[in-house]
Design a protein around this motif. Structure first.
Motif, PDB file in Angstrom:
ATOM      1  N   ILE A 201       0.867  -1.181   0.000  1.00  0.00           N
ATOM      2  CA  ILE A 201       0.000   0.000   0.000  1.00  0.00           C
ATOM      3  C   ILE A 201       0.903   1.229   0.000  1.00  0.00           C
ATOM      4  O   ILE A 201       1.779   1.367   0.863  1.00  0.00           O
ATOM      5  CB  ILE A 201      -0.906   0.022   1.246  1.00  0.00           C
ATOM      6  N   LEU A 202       0.710   2.121  -0.976  1.00  0.00           N
ATOM      7  CA  LEU A 202       1.446   3.383  -1.018  1.00  0.00           C
ATOM      8  C   LEU A 202       0.475   4.505  -0.643  1.00  0.00           C
ATOM      9  O   LEU A 202      -0.459   4.798  -1.378  1.00  0.00           O
ATOM     10  CB  LEU A 202       2.028   3.621  -2.414  1.00  0.00           C
ATOM     11  N   VAL A 203       0.682   5.098   0.531  1.00  0.00           N
ATOM     12  CA  VAL A 203      -0.222   6.122   1.057  1.00  0.00           C
ATOM     13  C   VAL A 203       0.311   7.501   0.686  1.00  0.00           C
ATOM     14  O   VAL A 203       1.458   7.828   0.987  1.00  0.00           O
ATOM     15  CB  VAL A 203      -0.349   6.001   2.591  1.00  0.00           C
ATOM     16  N   GLY A 204      -0.534   8.312   0.027  1.00  0.00           N
ATOM     17  CA  GLY A 204      -0.110   9.623  -0.441  1.00  0.00           C
ATOM     18  C   GLY A 204      -0.829  10.778   0.227  1.00  0.00           C
ATOM     19  O   GLY A 204      -1.677  10.606   1.117  1.00  0.00           O
ATOM     20  N   ASN A 205      -0.501  11.958  -0.219  1.00  0.00           N
ATOM     21  CA  ASN A 205      -0.978  13.216   0.366  1.00  0.00           C
ATOM     22  C   ASN A 205      -2.498  13.326   0.415  1.00  0.00           C
ATOM     23  O   ASN A 205      -3.060  13.947   1.321  1.00  0.00           O
ATOM     24  CB  ASN A 205      -0.389  14.385  -0.441  1.00  0.00           C
ATOM     25  N   GLY A 206      -3.204  12.716  -0.539  1.00  0.00           N
ATOM     26  CA  GLY A 206      -4.661  12.802  -0.565  1.00  0.00           C
ATOM     27  C   GLY A 206      -5.315  12.202   0.665  1.00  0.00           C
ATOM     28  O   GLY A 206      -6.433  12.572   1.034  1.00  0.00           O
ATOM     29  N   CYS A 207      -4.604  11.304   1.338  1.00  0.00           N
ATOM     30  CA  CYS A 207      -5.159  10.670   2.539  1.00  0.00           C
ATOM     31  C   CYS A 207      -5.089  11.607   3.738  1.00  0.00           C
ATOM     32  O   CYS A 207      -5.901  11.523   4.655  1.00  0.00           O
ATOM     33  CB  CYS A 207      -4.394   9.393   2.847  1.00  0.00           C
ATOM     34  N   ILE A 208      -4.114  12.494   3.758  1.00  0.00           N
ATOM     35  CA  ILE A 208      -4.016  13.507   4.814  1.00  0.00           C
ATOM     36  C   ILE A 208      -5.119  14.533   4.630  1.00  0.00           C
ATOM     37  O   ILE A 208      -5.799  14.937   5.576  1.00  0.00           O
ATOM     38  CB  ILE A 208      -2.640  14.212   4.746  1.00  0.00           C
ATOM     39  N   ARG A 209      -5.323  14.972   3.402  1.00  0.00           N
ATOM     40  CA  ARG A 209      -6.283  16.060   3.137  1.00  0.00           C
ATOM     41  C   ARG A 209      -7.689  15.685   3.557  1.00  0.00           C
ATOM     42  O   ARG A 209      -8.419  16.513   4.078  1.00  0.00           O
ATOM     43  CB  ARG A 209      -6.293  16.392   1.638  1.00  0.00           C
ATOM     44  N   GLU A 210      -8.069  14.453   3.325  1.00  0.00           N
ATOM     45  CA  GLU A 210      -9.458  14.082   3.562  1.00  0.00           C
ATOM     46  C   GLU A 210      -9.664  13.294   4.852  1.00  0.00           C
ATOM     47  O   GLU A 210     -10.691  12.686   5.053  1.00  0.00           O
ATOM     48  CB  GLU A 210      -9.982  13.289   2.355  1.00  0.00           C
ATOM     49  N   ASN A 211      -8.652  13.310   5.707  1.00  0.00           N
ATOM     50  CA  ASN A 211      -8.793  12.680   7.019  1.00  0.00           C
ATOM     51  C   ASN A 211      -9.248  11.223   6.891  1.00  0.00           C
ATOM     52  O   ASN A 211     -10.148  10.763   7.597  1.00  0.00           O
ATOM     53  CB  ASN A 211      -9.776  13.478   7.881  1.00  0.00           C
ATOM     54  N   SER A 212      -8.622  10.519   5.976  1.00  0.00           N
ATOM     55  CA  SER A 212      -9.002   9.131   5.699  1.00  0.00           C
ATOM     56  C   SER A 212      -8.206   8.130   6.530  1.00  0.00           C
ATOM     57  O   SER A 212      -8.293   6.929   6.314  1.00  0.00           O
ATOM     58  CB  SER A 212      -8.787   8.825   4.210  1.00  0.00           C
ATOM     59  N   GLY A 224      -3.666  -7.249   6.113  1.00  0.00           N
ATOM     60  CA  GLY A 224      -2.325  -7.716   6.424  1.00  0.00           C
ATOM     61  C   GLY A 224      -1.295  -7.280   5.403  1.00  0.00           C
ATOM     62  O   GLY A 224      -0.151  -7.761   5.404  1.00  0.00           O
ATOM     63  N   ILE A 225      -1.667  -6.363   4.525  1.00  0.00           N
ATOM     64  CA  ILE A 225      -0.750  -5.889   3.474  1.00  0.00           C
ATOM     65  C   ILE A 225       0.191  -4.836   4.056  1.00  0.00           C
ATOM     66  O   ILE A 225      -0.231  -3.943   4.789  1.00  0.00           O
ATOM     67  CB  ILE A 225      -1.548  -5.313   2.284  1.00  0.00           C
ATOM     68  N   CYS A 226       1.466  -4.938   3.717  1.00  0.00           N
ATOM     69  CA  CYS A 226       2.454  -3.954   4.168  1.00  0.00           C
ATOM     70  C   CYS A 226       2.209  -2.613   3.487  1.00  0.00           C
ATOM     71  O   CYS A 226       1.621  -2.543   2.405  1.00  0.00           O
ATOM     72  CB  CYS A 226       3.867  -4.448   3.871  1.00  0.00           C
ATOM     73  N   SER A 227       2.703  -1.558   4.125  1.00  0.00           N
ATOM     74  CA  SER A 227       2.427  -0.218   3.621  1.00  0.00           C
ATOM     75  C   SER A 227       3.638   0.688   3.764  1.00  0.00           C
ATOM     76  O   SER A 227       4.587   0.381   4.497  1.00  0.00           O
ATOM     77  CB  SER A 227       1.252   0.390   4.393  1.00  0.00           C
ATOM     78  N   MET A 228       3.601   1.793   3.062  1.00  0.00           N
ATOM     79  CA  MET A 228       4.564   2.879   3.236  1.00  0.00           C
ATOM     80  C   MET A 228       3.895   4.175   2.801  1.00  0.00           C
ATOM     81  O   MET A 228       2.849   4.167   2.143  1.00  0.00           O
ATOM     82  CB  MET A 228       5.854   2.625   2.459  1.00  0.00           C
ATOM     83  N   ASN A 229       4.485   5.312   3.185  1.00  0.00           N
ATOM     84  CA  ASN A 229       3.877   6.607   2.861  1.00  0.00           C
ATOM     85  C   ASN A 229       4.869   7.556   2.218  1.00  0.00           C
ATOM     86  O   ASN A 229       6.092   7.398   2.356  1.00  0.00           O
ATOM     87  CB  ASN A 229       3.306   7.270   4.127  1.00  0.00           C
ATOM     88  N   THR A 230       4.342   8.535   1.497  1.00  0.00           N
ATOM     89  CA  THR A 230       5.164   9.627   0.984  1.00  0.00           C
ATOM     90  C   THR A 230       5.456  10.611   2.120  1.00  0.00           C
ATOM     91  O   THR A 230       4.907  10.502   3.216  1.00  0.00           O
ATOM     92  CB  THR A 230       4.445  10.374  -0.144  1.00  0.00           C
ATOM     93  N   PHE A 231       6.294  11.606   1.845  1.00  0.00           N
ATOM     94  CA  PHE A 231       6.641  12.609   2.859  1.00  0.00           C
ATOM     95  C   PHE A 231       5.390  13.238   3.475  1.00  0.00           C
ATOM     96  O   PHE A 231       5.269  13.378   4.679  1.00  0.00           O
ATOM     97  CB  PHE A 231       7.458  13.737   2.226  1.00  0.00           C
ATOM     98  N   THR A 247       8.661   5.789   5.445  1.00  0.00           N
ATOM     99  CA  THR A 247       8.575   6.861   4.446  1.00  0.00           C
ATOM    100  C   THR A 247       9.455   6.610   3.228  1.00  0.00           C
ATOM    101  O   THR A 247      10.609   6.182   3.345  1.00  0.00           O
ATOM    102  CB  THR A 247       8.960   8.201   5.095  1.00  0.00           C
ATOM    103  N   ILE A 248       8.881   6.938   2.070  1.00  0.00           N
ATOM    104  CA  ILE A 248       9.619   6.833   0.809  1.00  0.00           C
ATOM    105  C   ILE A 248       9.539   8.182   0.097  1.00  0.00           C
ATOM    106  O   ILE A 248       8.607   8.945   0.316  1.00  0.00           O
ATOM    107  CB  ILE A 248       9.035   5.706  -0.075  1.00  0.00           C
ATOM    108  N   GLY A 249      10.536   8.482  -0.725  1.00  0.00           N
ATOM    109  CA  GLY A 249      10.468   9.740  -1.467  1.00  0.00           C
ATOM    110  C   GLY A 249      11.799  10.398  -1.751  1.00  0.00           C
ATOM    111  O   GLY A 249      11.856  11.583  -2.078  1.00  0.00           O
ATOM    112  N   ILE A 250      12.917   9.654  -1.613  1.00  0.00           N
ATOM    113  CA  ILE A 250      14.227  10.269  -1.868  1.00  0.00           C
ATOM    114  C   ILE A 250      14.947   9.532  -2.996  1.00  0.00           C
ATOM    115  O   ILE A 250      16.121   9.195  -2.903  1.00  0.00           O
ATOM    116  CB  ILE A 250      15.089  10.302  -0.588  1.00  0.00           C
ATOM    117  N   LYS A 251      14.209   9.250  -4.054  1.00  0.00           N
ATOM    118  CA  LYS A 251      14.757   8.600  -5.245  1.00  0.00           C
ATOM    119  C   LYS A 251      15.513   7.330  -4.871  1.00  0.00           C
ATOM    120  O   LYS A 251      14.948   6.392  -4.342  1.00  0.00           O
ATOM    121  CB  LYS A 251      15.608   9.587  -6.054  1.00  0.00           C
ATOM    122  N   GLN A 252      16.829   7.285  -5.106  1.00  0.00           N
ATOM    123  CA  GLN A 252      17.581   6.056  -4.882  1.00  0.00           C
ATOM    124  C   GLN A 252      18.064   5.909  -3.439  1.00  0.00           C
ATOM    125  O   GLN A 252      18.711   4.925  -3.110  1.00  0.00           O
ATOM    126  CB  GLN A 252      18.793   6.008  -5.824  1.00  0.00           C
TER     127      GLN A 252
END
Length: 553
Positions: A201-212, A224-231, A247-252
């Motif tokens: 699961i890749l969680v992005g900025n839209g989830c912060i905006r809408e309080n999801s 049971g799926i693993c997850s990570m988020n953007t900055f 957190t992910i978001g620094i290229k390599q």
């Protein structure tokens, strides 16, 4: 009523609580009207700060943040903050004054085409010419700002129009119900999830905006799926979660990127491509992508959704969970919820945690970035707020600041403008007076809006500002050294931070040892009505880790 009074009444009907800005001759009628309003006007010392304050207000509340400037230079000073808010999908309305409308067609004092200026950095903007149109224009600006993807809007009010009369009333607003996902798309998504071996699961900025956050946490836990988020999605899923790879978001330079590259399915929820290019994790175009967002997917070669669901995120998640449960009842042998975490993902989670904690007991000085961040984390409650500015420190905060609740670690990551954190901290403290609010900035970004220390002092806001001192633009120097083997034009001198703080009526410290830092931080938290500035020298010798994941194993 007078047009400027009507404008203010319309803002009141939209639930506006604060307006951040600066008065000018051409918006004086508007300011006079505010004197009779329940809306609080927050006088700032630079219009860019007003825009950043409105930006942060729009991030951490469900409302639109509002900022005000006069014409000409006042309007141009707003633009950096407005562009930043728009690219980070923050709810903001900018209001600018303008000279008399009969002068707009020719050369006149401070006259500039602000509508054209703001057009590429807002979702919508308009200049008021008819007072009777004010309610419709204001309502439209708010509606468009709040529509997904959220963003900035702009209204211009000429001086002569503000003085005219109108008998029109504000436009009433009604709640908007968002659409549910198509059942066939839900079934298609579930089929992909059940057939996957290493979904993420890749969680992005839209989830912060809408309080999801609560729905997404439930989705991760039940599947049971693993997850990570953007900055910008830090905290949507708690970093305490065993299956959250952080957190992910620094290229390599992201260790978690190994997991992304090994995943066979990516469930992208509220993912904004402006934050982190899909080319970094889908360069071979082998991944199946399930796109879940309020809006359709951006067209990108490396982001071709296998299933694209443009609907309410919460409805969509609930529908997928319901369908998964139905499949489980029909076939109890399917791997749902996923009981075993892939061994590679387990290793990555452990290594991410180890890297964060590696220097937590390091007492060397200048302080190590990880040590600084872990000390701040240890000093704050889960729901206290940290705001990062832009620079090398932003990367360290993104990688190593454990975040447990949404909107408690704010990082600008679309437009990435320096100078964000101090004005943003002021807005945060106004909204949440009961929380501790910490702005973390480099010595480069701190001085870009240092004048707002006076604003914080005047408002008696006990924000804490931690200045990472290295005497240069560290991130630019790092990238120049990496590409060219030398840096250019990145070094500068600093003021006496203690005296600077005192001159603004704030409390100032310059840390002289790593052992001293947590003690001073605890002392700073005791301030009730004064901002506190803590300058600390930082060892950036290992900054290469921000560019190359294997620089330090």
């Amino acid at each position: 009523m007078k047009a400027s009074d009507l404008f203010v009444k319309c803002l009141e009907s939209e639930g506006v609580e604060y307006i951040f800005g600066l008065p000018g001759e051409e918006n004086s009628d508007f300011c006079m009207s505010l004197l009779n309003s329940k809306i609080k006007f927050i006088l700032v010392r630079h219009e860019q700060s007003a825009a950043f304050m409105a930006d942060v207000y729009g991030r951490i509340t469900p409302k639109v943040g509002v900022c005000l400037a006069t014409l000409g230079p006042g309007a141009t000073n707003l633009t950096t903050g407005i562009a930043s808010a728009n690219m980070d999908s923050s709810r903001v309305l900018a209001i600018t004054g303008q000279t008399d409308s009969h002068l707009l067609h020719k050369e006149s004092h401070q006259n500039m085409d602000a509508i054209t200026l703001f057009k590429p950095i807002t979702k919508w903007n308009w200049s008021i010419r008819n007072t009777d149109n004010i309610p419709e224009i204001v309502r439209r600006a708010f509606k468009i700002s709040l529509e997904e993807k959220c963003g900035a809007t702009h209204i211009e009010l000429p001086q002569d129009v503000a003085k005219r009369q109108s008998e029109i009333l504000p436009v009433k607003q009604f709640p908007i119900m968002r659409s549910k996902p198509h059942p066939e798309l839900v079934k298609a998504a579930v089929k992909i999830i059940l057939e996957s071996k290493k979904p993420l699961i890749l969680v992005g900025n839209g989830c912060i905006r809408e309080n999801s956050s609560s729905h997404i946490r439930q989705f991760a836990e039940k599947t049971g799926i693993c997850s990570m988020n953007t900055f910008m999605a830090k905290g949507v899923i708690s970093d305490k979660s065993e299956r959250h790879l952080q957190t992910i978001g620094i290229k390599q330079a992201d260790h978690a990127l190994i997991a992304m590259k090994n995943a066979d399915v990516v469930i992208a929820i509220g993912y904004d491509l402006v934050e982190y290019s899909p080319k970094n994790w889908n360069s071979d175009l082998t991944k199946k992508i399930i796109h879940i967002d309020f809006t359709s997917a951006e067209v990108d070669t490396y982001y071709p959704p296998t299933v694209e669901m443009s609907a309410d995120v919460e409805y969509t998640i609930d529908a997928i969970l319901e369908e998964l449960e139905k499949e489980k009842q029909e076939n109890s042998s399917i791997d749902y919820p996923k009981k075993e975490m892939p061994e590679l993902f387990k290793q990555i989670k452990q290594q991410v945690v180890d890297r964060i904690e590696r220097h937590k007991n390091d007492q060397s000085y200048p302080i190590q970035p990880e040590k600084l961040v872990t000390d701040v984390r240890a000093s704050l409650d889960d729901k206290d707020i940290v705001l990062s500015d832009v620079g090398a420190h932003k990367m360290w905060i993104a990688k190593t600041y454990n975040t447990y609740e949404p909107n408690t670690c704010l990082i600008p990551n679309g437009f990435c403008s320096m100078g964000f954190s101090v004005p943003g901290a002021i807005a945060s403290q106004l909204v949440y007076p009961e929380k501790k609010v910490v702005a973390m900035c480099g010595d480069g970004s701190f001085l870009m809006n240092v004048q707002e220390i006076e604003t914080a002092s005047r408002l008696k806001l006990p924000i804490i500002i931690i200045v990472w001192v290295d005497g240069g633009y560290g991130l630019i120097s790092l990238k120049e050294m990496d590409e060219y083997g030398k840096d250019a034009f990145t070094k500068f001198n600093n003021p006496d931070f203690v005296k600077l703080a005192q001159s603004f009526g704030a409390i100032g410290y310059h840390i002289k040892s790593t052992e001293e830092f947590p003690k001073i931080l605890e002392e700073a938290k005791k301030s009730k009505d004064k901002p506190v500035i803590i300058a600390i020298d930082v060892d950036y010798s290992r900054n290469k880790l921000l560019l190359h994941d294997d620089f330090e194993k």
